[in-house]
Design a protein around this motif. Structure first.
Motif, PDB file in Angstrom:
ATOM      1  N   THR A   1       0.821  -1.220   0.000  1.00  0.00           N
ATOM      2  CA  THR A   1       0.000   0.000   0.000  1.00  0.00           C
ATOM      3  C   THR A   1       0.854   1.269   0.000  1.00  0.00           C
ATOM      4  OG1 THR A   1      -0.188  -0.089   2.410  1.00  0.00           O
ATOM      5  CG2 THR A   1      -1.982  -1.070   1.125  1.00  0.00           C
ATOM      6  N   LEU A   2       2.150   1.150   0.333  1.00  0.00           N
ATOM      7  CA  LEU A   2       3.006   2.334   0.264  1.00  0.00           C
ATOM      8  C   LEU A   2       3.039   2.912  -1.137  1.00  0.00           C
ATOM      9  CD1 LEU A   2       6.020   1.196   2.479  1.00  0.00           C
ATOM     10  CD2 LEU A   2       4.398   3.030   3.014  1.00  0.00           C
ATOM     11  N   THR A   3       2.964   2.050  -2.147  1.00  0.00           N
ATOM     12  CA  THR A   3       3.035   2.530  -3.527  1.00  0.00           C
ATOM     13  C   THR A   3       1.708   2.363  -4.269  1.00  0.00           C
ATOM     14  OG1 THR A   3       4.143   0.422  -4.016  1.00  0.00           O
ATOM     15  CG2 THR A   3       5.517   2.390  -3.833  1.00  0.00           C
ATOM     16  N   THR A   4       0.638   2.179  -3.511  1.00  0.00           N
ATOM     17  CA  THR A   4      -0.705   2.320  -4.084  1.00  0.00           C
ATOM     18  C   THR A   4      -1.363   3.524  -3.398  1.00  0.00           C
ATOM     19  OG1 THR A   4      -1.553   0.650  -2.532  1.00  0.00           O
ATOM     20  CG2 THR A   4      -0.955  -0.087  -4.741  1.00  0.00           C
ATOM     21  N   LEU A   5      -1.707   3.372  -2.141  1.00  0.00           N
ATOM     22  CA  LEU A   5      -2.307   4.485  -1.408  1.00  0.00           C
ATOM     23  C   LEU A   5      -1.308   5.612  -1.163  1.00  0.00           C
ATOM     24  CD1 LEU A   5      -4.280   2.462   1.315  1.00  0.00           C
ATOM     25  CD2 LEU A   5      -5.082   3.250  -0.922  1.00  0.00           C
TER      26      LEU A   5
ATOM     27  N   ASP B   1     -10.088  12.700  -5.555  1.00  0.00           N
ATOM     28  CA  ASP B   1     -10.773  11.569  -4.927  1.00  0.00           C
ATOM     29  C   ASP B   1      -9.801  10.460  -4.539  1.00  0.00           C
ATOM     30  OD1 ASP B   1     -13.367  12.759  -5.373  1.00  0.00           O
ATOM     31  OD2 ASP B   1     -13.124  12.215  -7.478  1.00  0.00           O
ATOM     32  N   GLU B   2      -8.517  10.804  -4.415  1.00  0.00           N
ATOM     33  CA  GLU B   2      -7.481   9.827  -4.097  1.00  0.00           C
ATOM     34  C   GLU B   2      -7.181   9.842  -2.594  1.00  0.00           C
ATOM     35  OE1 GLU B   2      -6.467   7.654  -6.210  1.00  0.00           O
ATOM     36  OE2 GLU B   2      -7.582   8.556  -7.873  1.00  0.00           O
ATOM     37  N   PRO B   3      -6.371   8.882  -2.123  1.00  0.00           N
ATOM     38  CA  PRO B   3      -6.064   8.848  -0.688  1.00  0.00           C
ATOM     39  C   PRO B   3      -5.433  10.136  -0.171  1.00  0.00           C
ATOM     40  CG  PRO B   3      -5.408   6.791  -1.741  1.00  0.00           C
ATOM     41  CD  PRO B   3      -5.817   7.716  -2.838  1.00  0.00           C
ATOM     42  N   MET B   4      -4.665  10.831  -1.034  1.00  0.00           N
ATOM     43  CA  MET B   4      -4.069  12.103  -0.633  1.00  0.00           C
ATOM     44  C   MET B   4      -4.551  13.210  -1.558  1.00  0.00           C
ATOM     45  SD  MET B   4      -0.180  11.021   0.437  1.00  0.00           S
ATOM     46  CE  MET B   4       0.164  10.227  -1.138  1.00  0.00           C
ATOM     47  N   LEU B   5      -4.743  14.383  -0.995  1.00  0.00           N
ATOM     48  CA  LEU B   5      -5.260  15.509  -1.765  1.00  0.00           C
ATOM     49  C   LEU B   5      -4.182  16.057  -2.706  1.00  0.00           C
ATOM     50  CD1 LEU B   5      -7.203  17.317   1.099  1.00  0.00           C
ATOM     51  CD2 LEU B   5      -8.196  16.162  -0.896  1.00  0.00           C
ATOM     52  N   PRO B   6      -4.606  16.760  -3.755  1.00  0.00           N
ATOM     53  CA  PRO B   6      -3.632  17.372  -4.661  1.00  0.00           C
ATOM     54  C   PRO B   6      -2.719  18.350  -3.916  1.00  0.00           C
ATOM     55  CG  PRO B   6      -5.808  17.374  -5.650  1.00  0.00           C
ATOM     56  CD  PRO B   6      -5.987  16.958  -4.219  1.00  0.00           C
ATOM     57  N   GLN B   7      -1.469  18.409  -4.339  1.00  0.00           N
ATOM     58  CA  GLN B   7      -0.485  19.318  -3.769  1.00  0.00           C
ATOM     59  C   GLN B   7       0.446  19.790  -4.885  1.00  0.00           C
ATOM     60  OE1 GLN B   7      -0.547  20.213  -0.575  1.00  0.00           O
ATOM     61  NE2 GLN B   7      -1.808  18.605   0.355  1.00  0.00           N
ATOM     62  N   LEU B   8       0.992  20.975  -4.739  1.00  0.00           N
ATOM     63  CA  LEU B   8       2.165  21.415  -5.499  1.00  0.00           C
ATOM     64  C   LEU B   8       2.037  21.222  -7.007  1.00  0.00           C
ATOM     65  CD1 LEU B   8       4.831  19.991  -3.068  1.00  0.00           C
ATOM     66  CD2 LEU B   8       4.107  22.372  -3.285  1.00  0.00           C
ATOM     67  N   GLY B   9       0.930  21.691  -7.555  1.00  0.00           N
ATOM     68  CA  GLY B   9       0.771  21.638  -8.995  1.00  0.00           C
ATOM     69  C   GLY B   9      -0.136  20.544  -9.497  1.00  0.00           C
TER      70      GLY B   9
ATOM     71  N   ALA C   1      -0.876   5.363   3.932  1.00  0.00           N
ATOM     72  CA  ALA C   1      -0.811   3.993   3.424  1.00  0.00           C
ATOM     73  C   ALA C   1      -0.964   2.958   4.527  1.00  0.00           C
ATOM     74  CB  ALA C   1       0.511   3.780   2.695  1.00  0.00           C
ATOM     75  N   LEU C   2      -0.488   3.294   5.727  1.00  0.00           N
ATOM     76  CA  LEU C   2      -0.490   2.355   6.857  1.00  0.00           C
ATOM     77  C   LEU C   2      -1.039   3.068   8.087  1.00  0.00           C
ATOM     78  CD1 LEU C   2       3.074   0.905   6.225  1.00  0.00           C
ATOM     79  CD2 LEU C   2       0.924  -0.308   5.817  1.00  0.00           C
ATOM     80  N   PRO C   3      -2.345   3.279   8.155  1.00  0.00           N
ATOM     81  CA  PRO C   3      -2.922   4.037   9.280  1.00  0.00           C
ATOM     82  C   PRO C   3      -2.691   3.374  10.632  1.00  0.00           C
ATOM     83  CG  PRO C   3      -4.641   3.063   7.900  1.00  0.00           C
ATOM     84  CD  PRO C   3      -3.356   2.903   7.157  1.00  0.00           C
ATOM     85  N   GLU C   4      -2.366   2.072  10.629  1.00  0.00           N
ATOM     86  CA  GLU C   4      -2.107   1.392  11.902  1.00  0.00           C
ATOM     87  C   GLU C   4      -0.832   1.897  12.565  1.00  0.00           C
ATOM     88  OE1 GLU C   4      -0.903  -1.548   8.523  1.00  0.00           O
ATOM     89  OE2 GLU C   4      -2.345   0.084   8.885  1.00  0.00           O
ATOM     90  N   LEU C   5      -0.042   2.702  11.855  1.00  0.00           N
ATOM     91  CA  LEU C   5       1.151   3.292  12.458  1.00  0.00           C
ATOM     92  C   LEU C   5       0.820   4.527  13.300  1.00  0.00           C
ATOM     93  CD1 LEU C   5       3.673   3.068   9.472  1.00  0.00           C
ATOM     94  CD2 LEU C   5       3.567   1.605  11.495  1.00  0.00           C
ATOM     95  N   SER C   6      -0.427   4.914  13.352  1.00  0.00           N
ATOM     96  CA  SER C   6      -0.840   6.081  14.144  1.00  0.00           C
ATOM     97  C   SER C   6      -1.421   5.647  15.488  1.00  0.00           C
ATOM     98  CB  SER C   6      -1.890   6.899  13.387  1.00  0.00           C
ATOM     99  OG  SER C   6      -1.383   7.359  12.158  1.00  0.00           O
TER     100      SER C   6
END
Length: 639
Positions: free
Chosen positions: A327-331, A338-346, A391-396
């Motif tokens: 999931t590090l290289t998917t999410l 509509d992706e796991p992370m919002l648009p940033q920096l262009g 990608a790994l919310p269990e780390l929180s």
């Protein structure tokens, strides 16, 4: 090319708020009416007071992502525009790239449509043009060499050999070396005339190779005559650098004969000033395809740089495939509305991703190794970890209040929690895969910009701090990094980090290399503490810094501006006490990618400052000459 249906124009005025104000105008060019929409733009100049805007409703912000709604009931007919102002900014805008980098609309049906953006205009002050970056230059010796050699005593000739070729007695490794540098030349200058031939030529000169035990591994000597060129070298790297020097000499003389010549006689005795001659690239903020990474490595080899520091993870994306955690290289790489992370920096309406597979990494590492370049990978921890935590919310720590702290870039709760056992299990598996991919002696672990106050709202972290007698964020960071260093030591690797690794008690100095980036004095302080140091101060060696104060000069300026003349003249060891100079291992350019939205911006900001840093890394101080450099720098290859 798709037509522009909507365009966002923006201006910054120095009045209207403590840090001035933005005025935005959204133009409807779609041919139909526009209503019931929301506007998103990304900008490094962030809004921190949402209520301080007029004729718009501020909805939310995440780091550089900003979302606004128009006044209720607003409808824009074709050709009409909506204008609103924003006053509550976190800093002044200083350059044309400090405004919106991208924009899109979210329509009533939830779809997203792109909005074209223009560079930020300056209103209420003079918008000066950028100054000329390089003077005309002056040559005392007409040789096209980058970087300039340690010693040169050669006379220019009138003739240019057609090619250089390995002498008949050359061994297979020496012939391979010629072929390797010839291939490098062809990749960098695809239309250039080949400087070498593997077959002898009556119009050329033979290269007579000799390995010399008294020469260090990266050193070489060249002796020129009308019969042959003698090439003495210490090891494969020195041989490669000598051949690169010959390729530069013959290409300059052939293609720019009005200014440059090939030596008719004399010698070059050359060796690097520093062992660490690095260039860093941030691929998290913007993704660079493998072909771009390979070309950048070729450029580093042309300038005799020997370290490629690959910044693979940050808040914006985790770019390194880790098979244990797919999931590090998917999410963890996807940014979009509509992706796991919002648009940033262009980023705009279209989702973006990108990562490097194990196969990609192995190919890049092998390519670099063939050019005497060591690839030093970086995963940035414990801060700058938003992508990993998505990608790994269990780390929180699920009990930690959301947005209990923010990083300097505006990301909430973005640091790996040292009190969660899974954090260390995660890193063990990541390092296991990294040591298989990267043969480098070093792994860079970041350690920078952990926000003061991080983890203090985490019950798990508070409990750990009480158990260990730890007080404050940075002591807890030190606890974490000491464990990380143990992991790396167990895997035969040395820890590299940014200068904040020393905060809160730091880590053991033995086998640790720290990079001084905040300012030059930090490097001296680290050396006094016993750390080995690479100097990469933002004030001179950060290639995302603007090159002038002028509004129309692109880039950042939090560390000031760095004209090429300043970057070239800067002496990293200038203030180091004599007894500490052995701790300074070298210098490094850093390419941070927030502003690099196009190839044009990349080349404008990186060149000619990258070859200037290469010369600082190689050439003795007393042999540097700004006007000579300015005459040769236009010959540089670019990305």
């Amino acid at each position: 090319m798709l037509p522009v249906l909507y365009r966002l124009e923006s201006a910054w005025q120095p009045d209207g708020g403590p840090f001035g104000r933005f005025t935005f105008s959204l133009f409807n060019l779609s041919g139909g009416p526009l209503s019931a929409f929301r506007l998103v733009y990304t900008s490094l100049t962030r809004v921190i007071e949402g209520a301080a805007c007029e004729n718009a409703v501020f909805l939310r912000r995440n780091a550089n992502f900003h979302e606004f709604a128009p006044p209720e009931g607003l409808t824009l007919a074709h050709g009409e525009h909506w204008t609103f102002t924003v006053n509550g900014l976190h800093r002044e805008a200083k350059h044309c790239t400090d405004g919106a980098k991208s924009a899109y609309l979210t329509l009533a049906d939830g779809s997203h449509v792109p909005v074209a953006v223009s560079d930020l205009r300056l209103e209420g002050a003079v918008s000066e043009l950028p100054p000329v970056r390089l003077p005309k230059g002056r040559l005392e010796l007409p040789f096209a060499l980058q970087p300039w050699p340690a010693e040169i005593d050669a006379a220019p000739g009138e003739a240019v050999p057609d090619v250089l070729y390995p002498a008949a007695e050359s061994n297979a490794d020496e012939v391979d070396a010629v072929s390797n540098v010839l291939a490098l030349f062809h990749r960098l200058f695809s239309a250039g005339h080949a400087p070498f031939s593997l077959a002898p030529s009556p119009q050329g000169l033979p290269i007579v190779f000799k390995k010399k035990a008294e020469l260090e591994g990266e050193a070489y000597r060249l002796a020129f005559s009308d019969r042959e060129i003698r090439l003495d070298y210490g090891a494969a790297a020195g041989r490669q650098y000598a051949l690169t020097t010959l390729a530069q000499l013959i290409d300059g003389a052939r293609n720019h004969g009005g200014d440059f010549r090939f030596p008719a006689s004399g010698e070059i005795a050359d060796r690097p000033r520093y062992g660490w001659r690095g260039c860093h690239l941030d691929v998290s903020r913007q993704f660079y395809p493998t072909a771009d990474i390979v070309r950048l490595i070729d450029i580093l080899a042309w300038f005799k740089l020997n370290i490629f520091h690959w910044h693979l993870t940050d808040d914006e994306a985790w770019r390194l495939e880790i098979k244990a955690y797919p999931t590090l290289t998917t999410l963890g790489v996807m940014r979009g509305p509509d992706e796991p992370m919002l648009p940033q920096l262009g980023n705009g309406a279209e989702p973006v991703g990108g990562f490097y597979s194990h196969a990609d990494v192995k190919a890049i590492v092998a390519h670099a190794a063939a050019l005497s370049i060591e690839v030093v990978p970086e995963i940035d921890i414990p801060g700058h970890s938003t992508a990993a935590l998505v990608a790994l919310p269990e780390l929180s720590d699920g009990q930690e209040a959301p947005e209990s702290y923010h990083s300097v870039q505006g990301y909430p709760n973005n640091a790996l929690n040292p009190a969660i056992p899974l954090t260390y299990e995660f890193l063990e598996k990541v390092f296991d895969e990294m040591v298989e991919l990267f043969p480098s002696r070093y792994i860079h672990v970041g350690g920078d910009e952990v926000a003061d106050g991080s983890w203090l709202a985490s019950p798990l972290a508070r409990k750990l701090m009480e158990q260990e007698g730890i007080s404050g964020t940075f002591a807890l960071q030190s606890y974490f990094l000491k464990k990380v260093k143990q992991m790396l030591t167990a895997r035969g690797r040395k820890l590299v980090g940014w200068n904040e690794v020393a905060h809160g008690g730091g880590v053991g100095t033995e086998g640790t290399l720290l990079m001084a980036w905040e300012n030059p004095k930090v490097g001296i302080e680290l050396a006094r503490e016993g750390y080995d140091v690479v100097m990469t101060p933002g004030q001179a060696y950060y290639l995302d810094m603007a090159q002038a104060d002028a509004w129309q000069e692109p880039g950042a300026s939090w560390a000031g501006t760095a004209a090429p003349a300043h970057t070239y003249a800067y002496e990293a060891e200038g203030e180091f006490p004599e007894e500490l100079k052995s701790r300074m291992k070298g210098v490094q350019a850093c390419i941070w990618s927030e502003h690099f939205l196009s190839r044009g911006y990349f080349n404008r900001l990186v060149f000619p400052r990258l070859p200037a840093i290469a010369e600082a890394a190689w050439t003795p101080k007393d042999k540097k000459d700004w006007l000579r450099f300015a005459a040769i720098a236009p010959l540089s290859p670019i990305l």
